[in-house]
Motif scaffolding. Structure first.
Motif: not given
Length: 534
Positions: A37-48, A114-118, A161-166, A168-174
């Motif tokens: 089964l294919e599942f949905p892909q989300y591209y909310p912003n360029p590069g995301w 999206r994590t180029k700046n991180i 992954s560590a860059i992506k996790l960082r 998330m912690i920096d940009h998602y309050p939850e």
């Protein structure tokens, strides 16, 4: 249902980037039942690029259900499935709550940039502060970069992954709140899927497998332990990390569904799974998987070979909790099949992906067109997150067939670039390349690969090598069929029928000329966008 036959089979749950499939194999790697089964892909912003981890889990559960129905309708009892393995898209990062077992935000996919700046931020930190390599000893600047490579085998990149996790912690309050309150669990996709299948929040089995962990920037590849200095460098609590496990062992039993009570015996990142599935278990054997991206792995045996030519040193597999790890050199190409999808979905040049071969076959050459498919920067061996996609050499003569052909050639050139680096790093010449993945169905694509590379390309008839790899890990964990990853001879009857070989048909001179053109095109695509330290 007692009239159903009893067999001895192994299941594989393959959680890829765009789809999930569940396959049941017998001891020769013949497929008895499968569902995809294919599942949905989300591209909310360029590069995301995002996935909903809960959707991945729902699709996985449904694939198991449908496959078992199909197994039973072909006359086999579901009890015939003795063990299952899980293989997964690597680096994709999931953050969920220890208390609720629910994801805290969408997963950030391996291709996401999206994590180029991180990355720029941690490059600066590595330069100015550095990392603590032993108590009181810090390495920074060039030594810091080298120390990071020495510990992890990896460079700083948006890919890991560590860059992506960082981010998330920096940009998602939850996520930040959960991290603060010690309610955050981090994992790659195998960790999340195993957590759910093994009982979710009730059981709280939070494990991470070493080949996936070796793609996080947090694992010490020598000791196969999380590296405290890097956990500190990225500012994580140690309690968010999963408990490390080997590639082949029994982790627990499935808690629900048609396979309740069946052990999970293999967890392995998809590219390492394909290396195992292609039985490239000995030093000097290599495979390339052409899916959304393309991944070339070259087995280096028990030695970690450090690359001076832009490749990654990675864990290939660990055959059991007490086994010594086997390592590989890896070259990753971010865009392979996804360039063909782009021709189909964004450009409307083809109606379905296989048609690219027919369109490309209408012209004997690409008419001087080169397509650098740097949709999210370039990975190995260039490592340029600022590179941009580039079509060059276009004239009034250019038609869609030239562009289709240039797309297939881009794939071959990037493969060749990695193989050249592997030769320089390992000092061994590649005799042949074993291939699998969706793109390899096209004969023209494979002939172009042999021509550009100047080596023979071997394509097996049963090309679900990724799924097969995790099935071999799972079978070996319970000693099914006498399989043993540390004794490749025990796998001699697996997937032996119907190999096809493609050999080069162009002259060395033509090959050289094409290759020089490609290098010029890559040069022009590089450094288009720069990351900044925010």
């Amino acid at each position: 249902m007692s009239n159903l036959k009893q067999g001895e089979f192994v299941g594989s749950l393959d959680c890829g980037t765009t789809s999930v499939r569940f396959i049941v194999f017998d001891k020769h790697a013949d497929i008895l039942a499968q569902h995809q089964l294919e599942f949905p892909q989300y591209y909310p912003n360029p590069g995301w690029h995002e996935h909903d981890a809960e959707e991945i889990q729902q699709h996985a559960d449904l694939c198991i259900l449908e496959t078992i129905k199909s197994l039973e309708s072909s006359g086999w009892a579901k009890e015939s499935v003795k063990v299952i393995g899980i293989t997964n898209q690597r680096e994709t990062t999931v953050a969920w709550s220890r208390k609720t077992g629910k994801q805290l935000c969408k997963a950030i996919v391996w291709t996401d940039s999206r994590t180029k700046n991180i990355v720029a931020h941690y490059e600066a930190k590595l330069r100015d502060t550095g990392i603590q390599v032993e108590p009181g000893v810090w390495k920074k600047g060039k030594d810091g970069i080298e120390a990071l490579r020495e510990i992890t085998g990896l460079p700083l990149s948006t890919y890991f992954s560590a860059i992506k996790l960082r981010w998330m912690i920096d940009h998602y309050p939850e996520v930040a709140k959960a991290h603060e309150a010690d309610d955050l669990l981090f994992g790659t996709v195998e960790s999340w899927v195993a957590y759910n299948l093994l009982g979710g929040v009730e059981k709280g089995i939070h494990i991470g497998e070493v080949t996936n962990a070796s793609r996080t920037l947090l694992l010490n590849t020598k000791t196969l332990q999380w590296e405290p200095s890097l956990v500190e460098f990225f500012g994580f609590r140690e309690s968010i990390l999963p408990k490390l496990v080997s590639t082949s062992q029994v982790y627990g039993k499935i808690a629900y569904g048609p396979l309740a009570g069946v052990p999970i015996g293999g967890l392995v990142g998809d590219q390492q799974a394909a290396l195992i599935g292609n039985k490239c278990l000995n030093q000097g054997e290599a495979k390339c998987t052409y899916g959304t991206g393309a991944f070339l792995l070259f087995c280096t045996g028990g030695d970690i070979v450090r690359s001076d030519h832009g490749l990654l040193s990675t864990v290939a597999y660990q055959a059991g909790p007490d086994a010594k790890p086997v390592y590989a050199l890896e070259g990753s190409i971010a865009v392979a099949g996804s360039a063909i999808k782009w021709l189909r979905d964004s450009m409307g040049m083809i109606k379905d992906a296989p048609e690219v071969n027919d369109l490309a076959a209408k012209e004997p050459t690409s008419g001087g067109v080169y397509f650098v498919t740097a949709f999210s920067g370039l990975l190995a061996p260039y490592w340029d997150p600022g590179a941009a996609g580039l079509l060059i050499g276009i004239s009034q003569y250019t038609n869609p067939s030239h562009i289709a052909r240039a797309t297939l050639e881009a794939n071959a050139f990037q493969t060749y670039a990695i193989i050249e680096s592997m030769k320089l790093d390992s000092g061994t010449d590649l005799k042949n390349l074993k291939v699998d993945g969706g793109m390899t169905n096209g004969d023209l694509a494979m002939s172009i690969l042999a021509d550009v590379g100047g080596f023979s390309v071997i394509r097996p008839e049963m090309r679900e090598s990724t799924a097969l790899g995790s099935a071999l890990c799972a079978g070996a964990a319970i000693g099914l069929y006498g399989w043993d990853l540390s004794k490749p001879a025990t796998l001699s009857e697996v997937n032996t029928k119907g190999n096809r070989e493609f050999t080069p048909s162009i002259s060395e001179e033509d090959r050289k000329k094409k290759w020089e053109g490609w290098q010029r095109a890559v040069e022009r695509s590089r450094g288009w966008e720069e990351g900044v330290d925010e």
